[in-house]
Design a protein around this motif. Sequence first.
Motif, PDB file in Angstrom:
ATOM      1  N   ILE A 316       0.825  -1.213   0.000  1.00  0.00           N
ATOM      2  CA  ILE A 316       0.000   0.000   0.000  1.00  0.00           C
ATOM      3  C   ILE A 316       0.858   1.262   0.000  1.00  0.00           C
ATOM      4  CG2 ILE A 316      -1.680   1.323   1.333  1.00  0.00           C
ATOM      5  CD1 ILE A 316      -2.854  -1.330   2.285  1.00  0.00           C
ATOM      6  N   ALA A 317       1.931   1.254   0.790  1.00  0.00           N
ATOM      7  CA  ALA A 317       2.790   2.440   0.883  1.00  0.00           C
ATOM      8  C   ALA A 317       3.463   2.743  -0.452  1.00  0.00           C
ATOM      9  CB  ALA A 317       3.832   2.245   1.970  1.00  0.00           C
ATOM     10  N   ARG A 318       4.003   1.705  -1.104  1.00  0.00           N
ATOM     11  CA  ARG A 318       4.674   1.929  -2.383  1.00  0.00           C
ATOM     12  C   ARG A 318       3.666   2.317  -3.465  1.00  0.00           C
ATOM     13  NH1 ARG A 318       9.505  -2.205  -2.473  1.00  0.00           N
ATOM     14  NH2 ARG A 318      11.188  -0.789  -1.910  1.00  0.00           N
ATOM     15  N   ARG A 319       2.466   1.761  -3.375  1.00  0.00           N
ATOM     16  CA  ARG A 319       1.433   2.118  -4.339  1.00  0.00           C
ATOM     17  C   ARG A 319       1.108   3.617  -4.234  1.00  0.00           C
ATOM     18  NH1 ARG A 319      -3.755  -1.029  -3.187  1.00  0.00           N
ATOM     19  NH2 ARG A 319      -2.239  -2.720  -3.132  1.00  0.00           N
ATOM     20  N   ALA A 320       0.956   4.094  -2.996  1.00  0.00           N
ATOM     21  CA  ALA A 320       0.672   5.525  -2.783  1.00  0.00           C
ATOM     22  C   ALA A 320       1.837   6.379  -3.269  1.00  0.00           C
ATOM     23  CB  ALA A 320       0.385   5.780  -1.308  1.00  0.00           C
ATOM     24  N   SER A 321       3.063   5.912  -3.023  1.00  0.00           N
ATOM     25  CA  SER A 321       4.241   6.655  -3.478  1.00  0.00           C
ATOM     26  C   SER A 321       4.292   6.728  -4.996  1.00  0.00           C
ATOM     27  CB  SER A 321       5.519   5.990  -2.952  1.00  0.00           C
ATOM     28  OG  SER A 321       5.587   6.061  -1.540  1.00  0.00           O
ATOM     29  N   LEU A 322       3.915   5.629  -5.658  1.00  0.00           N
ATOM     30  CA  LEU A 322       3.895   5.620  -7.117  1.00  0.00           C
ATOM     31  C   LEU A 322       2.918   6.665  -7.646  1.00  0.00           C
ATOM     32  CD1 LEU A 322       4.496   4.486  -9.927  1.00  0.00           C
ATOM     33  CD2 LEU A 322       2.773   2.714  -9.504  1.00  0.00           C
TER      34      LEU A 322
END
Length: 368
Positions: A316-322
């Motif tokens: 979820i964190a990397r998805r938001a960062s993307l």
Amino acid sequence: MSELYLSRLRLSHFRSHKKAVVECDAHPVAVFGPNGAGKTNILEAISLFSPGRGLRRASAEDMTRRPEALGWKLEGLLHCPGQSHEIDIRSQEGGARQVRIDDKAAPQTALARISRVLWLIPAMDRLWIEGAEGRRRFLDRMTLSFFPDHAEASLAYEKAMRERNRLLKDQVSDPHWYSALERQMAETGHRIHTARAEALTRLSAAQNAAETAFPTAVLELTQTEGSLPETEDDLREVLAESRFRDIAAGRTLVGPHRTDLYGVYQAKGVPARDCSTGEQKALLVSLILANARALVQDFGAPPILLLDEVAAHLDIARRASLYDEICALKTQAWMTGTEPGLFETFGARAQYLEVTETDGISEVSRRS
């Protein structure tokens, strides 16, 4: 927002889409719907607004809607820095793809002059652990984004190599048959290698200069066997010297067609092929983002990004960062997912399309 984007896309008898019209602005586009509804077909259509065979590498015949098999047509209004173009791409009854730009016939390679399209699809998730051919294609797509002439050099090299390989298979030993072909292979082969090396330099600089949640990859060009000669003259000499060995093998064993892309997760010092599935995906995302950042300076605008099932293997964190990085780049990114919740952190920063399928026909609807 982005100065390079599609504001209108029409599909006719393309894959599962009998007829579809998509109108949007330069913001990111989230495309959601069940598996098999036709989401990836939209991304494939957009990928054809750049040179090559598209993100599935399919033939024109394979892209036509069945059972009609009437051929297909794509129309798009492409906005570029300072101008816009009407693009018409079609194939009639399985024939070769035809391109028109502003109502004038044009070769596919002409699309590279006005457009930049990058993509990341699930089939590329195994890039680091499968054969070198896939990594070369990945490298060449990135190189082409910087150097439009790379496609022409590659086609010329492949044509000359096919003719040389035919001589090798026929056991021809007379050097006069080889000299002209090897001269052309050396000239275009050196151009290919030089462009690839420069592309990696630009990618590395773009990665190292960015504050990002995605890992940095150290990239290196390697050869399946030995090393590629540094100069055009050296490559021509090596080709001449390797004729008898190549005759025994029945194919050309030296040249840029034997290049491989070696990657290392920089922070951990671990080869990409030995990383976890999630880390390998993150490295790919990092390279696509670096390519996009580098093109802002090189082309004057970020490319159109096609990210198929991009949420897979990203937490979820990397998805938001993307999503944050996509918005910071001001790129028109087209992303697919099975349900809108995957794009929740985009909020009002994106526009949403729902794709459904009924009786084998895909339908596209705008959603708020």
